[in-house]
Design an enzyme around this catalytic site. Structure first.
Site, PDB file in Angstrom:
ATOM      1  N   ASN A  85       0.848  -1.189   0.000  1.00 43.04           N
ATOM      2  CA  ASN A  85       0.000   0.000   0.000  1.00 43.04           C
ATOM      3  C   ASN A  85       0.888   1.244   0.000  1.00 43.04           C
ATOM      4  O   ASN A  85       1.853   1.313   0.769  1.00 43.04           O
ATOM      5  CB  ASN A  85      -0.904  -0.003   1.239  1.00 43.04           C
ATOM      6  CG  ASN A  85      -1.836  -1.206   1.263  1.00 43.04           C
ATOM      7  OD1 ASN A  85      -2.390  -1.586   0.238  1.00 43.04           O
ATOM      8  ND2 ASN A  85      -2.001  -1.820   2.431  1.00 43.04           N
ATOM      9  N   HIS A  98       6.936  -1.786   2.785  1.00 41.93           N
ATOM     10  CA  HIS A  98       6.698  -3.160   3.241  1.00 41.93           C
ATOM     11  C   HIS A  98       5.784  -3.860   2.257  1.00 41.93           C
ATOM     12  O   HIS A  98       4.872  -3.256   1.686  1.00 41.93           O
ATOM     13  CB  HIS A  98       6.114  -3.208   4.651  1.00 41.93           C
ATOM     14  CG  HIS A  98       4.905  -2.344   4.850  1.00 41.93           C
ATOM     15  ND1 HIS A  98       4.971  -0.981   5.018  1.00 41.93           N
ATOM     16  CD2 HIS A  98       3.581  -2.662   4.897  1.00 41.93           C
ATOM     17  CE1 HIS A  98       3.754  -0.489   5.168  1.00 41.93           C
ATOM     18  NE2 HIS A  98       2.882  -1.489   5.089  1.00 41.93           N
TER      19      HIS A  98
HETATM   20  P1  AMP Z   1      -0.084  -0.830   5.914  1.00 44.71           P
HETATM   21  O1  AMP Z   1      -1.384  -0.483   6.608  1.00 44.71           O
HETATM   22  O2  AMP Z   1      -0.205  -1.346   4.533  1.00 44.71           O
HETATM   23  O3  AMP Z   1       0.910   0.329   6.046  1.00 44.71           O
HETATM   24  O4  AMP Z   1       0.535  -2.053   6.728  1.00 44.71           O
HETATM   25  C1  AMP Z   1       1.081  -1.916   8.002  1.00 44.71           C
HETATM   26  C2  AMP Z   1       0.904  -3.233   8.677  1.00 44.71           C
HETATM   27  O5  AMP Z   1       1.771  -3.271   9.798  1.00 44.71           O
HETATM   28  C3  AMP Z   1      -0.516  -3.499   9.215  1.00 44.71           C
HETATM   29  O6  AMP Z   1      -1.038  -4.676   8.597  1.00 44.71           O
HETATM   30  C4  AMP Z   1      -0.304  -3.671  10.715  1.00 44.71           C
HETATM   31  O7  AMP Z   1      -1.128  -4.666  11.266  1.00 44.71           O
HETATM   32  C5  AMP Z   1       1.160  -4.046  10.799  1.00 44.71           C
HETATM   33  N1  AMP Z   1       1.825  -3.741  12.045  1.00 44.71           N
HETATM   34  C6  AMP Z   1       1.760  -2.593  12.761  1.00 44.71           C
HETATM   35  N2  AMP Z   1       2.554  -2.674  13.847  1.00 44.71           N
HETATM   36  C7  AMP Z   1       3.125  -3.909  13.819  1.00 44.71           C
HETATM   37  C8  AMP Z   1       4.036  -4.592  14.674  1.00 44.71           C
HETATM   38  N3  AMP Z   1       4.538  -4.033  15.788  1.00 44.71           N
HETATM   39  N4  AMP Z   1       4.389  -5.863  14.337  1.00 44.71           N
HETATM   40  C9  AMP Z   1       3.901  -6.435  13.227  1.00 44.71           C
HETATM   41  N5  AMP Z   1       3.053  -5.833  12.376  1.00 44.71           N
HETATM   42  C10 AMP Z   1       2.660  -4.594  12.668  1.00 44.71           C
END
Ligand code: AMP
Ligand code: ZN
Length: 112
Positions: A85, A98
Site C-alpha cells: 500500500n 513493506h
Molecule cells: P499498511 O497499513 O499497509 O501500512 O501495513 C502496516 C501493517 O503493519 C498493518 O497490517 C499492521 O497490522 C502491521 N503492524 C503494525 N505494527 C506492527 C508490529 N509491531 N508488528 C507487526 N506488524 C505490525
C-alpha cells in the site's frame, strides 16, 4: 528516526521473524488479515514504492526472490498475494516500504 519498522529492523521492537538477512526482514503481521500474513521490509528506510530509485531498487528484486523462496518453504502452493500500500488513500499506515504476503484463504479480487 522515529519509524516503527526501522525499530523492528534494528531489533528494538520485537517481532515474530519469518526470515532475516543483512538487507531485509520478514515478520508476521500483528493484525493478520489471512491465516498466513507476514510483512517483508528492507532494513534501510525507504518510505514507500514512491521512494524506489535506480540506486536502491536492487532491494526489491531481493525481496521478491526471498518471497518466492518463502512461498515454497511455507507451502503456499494454493496461492498467495503480495501487496504494498502506498499513501493514504491506499491505506498505508506505516511509512516504511513493506510488502504484505497473504495466503491460506480465498482472496477477493478486485480488492475493496
Ligand atoms: P499498511 O497499513 O499497509 O501500512 O501495513 C502496516 C501493517 O503493519 C498493518 O497490517 C499492521 O497490522 C502491521 N503492524 C503494525 N505494527 C506492527 C508490529 N509491531 N508488528 C507487526 N506488524 C505490525
Ligand atoms: Zn523506517
Amino acid at each position: 528516526m522515529d519509524c516503527l519498522f526501522c525499530k523492528i529492523a534494528a531489533g528494538e521492537i520485537p517481532s515474530r521473524k519469518v526470515y532475516e538477512d543483512d538487507q531485509i526482514l520478514a515478520f508476521y503481521d500483528i493484525e493478520p488479515q489471512a491465516p498466513v500474513h507476514f510483512l517483508v521490509i528492507p532494513k534501510k528506510h525507504i518510505s514507500s514504492v514512491g521512494g524506489i530509485t535506480p540506486e536502491n531498487s536492487q532491494i526489491v528484486a531481493h525481496i521478491y526472490e526471498v518471497i518466492a523462496k518463502l512461498s515454497h518453504d511455507l507451502k503456499l502452493e494454493n496461492g498467495f498475494r503480495v501487496v504494498t500500500n502506498c499513501g493514504e488513500e491506499a491505506g498505508q499506515s506505516v511509512p516504511h516500504l513493506h510488502f504484505h504476503v497473504l495466503a491460506g484463504r480465498s482472496l477477493a479480487w478486485p480488492p475493496g
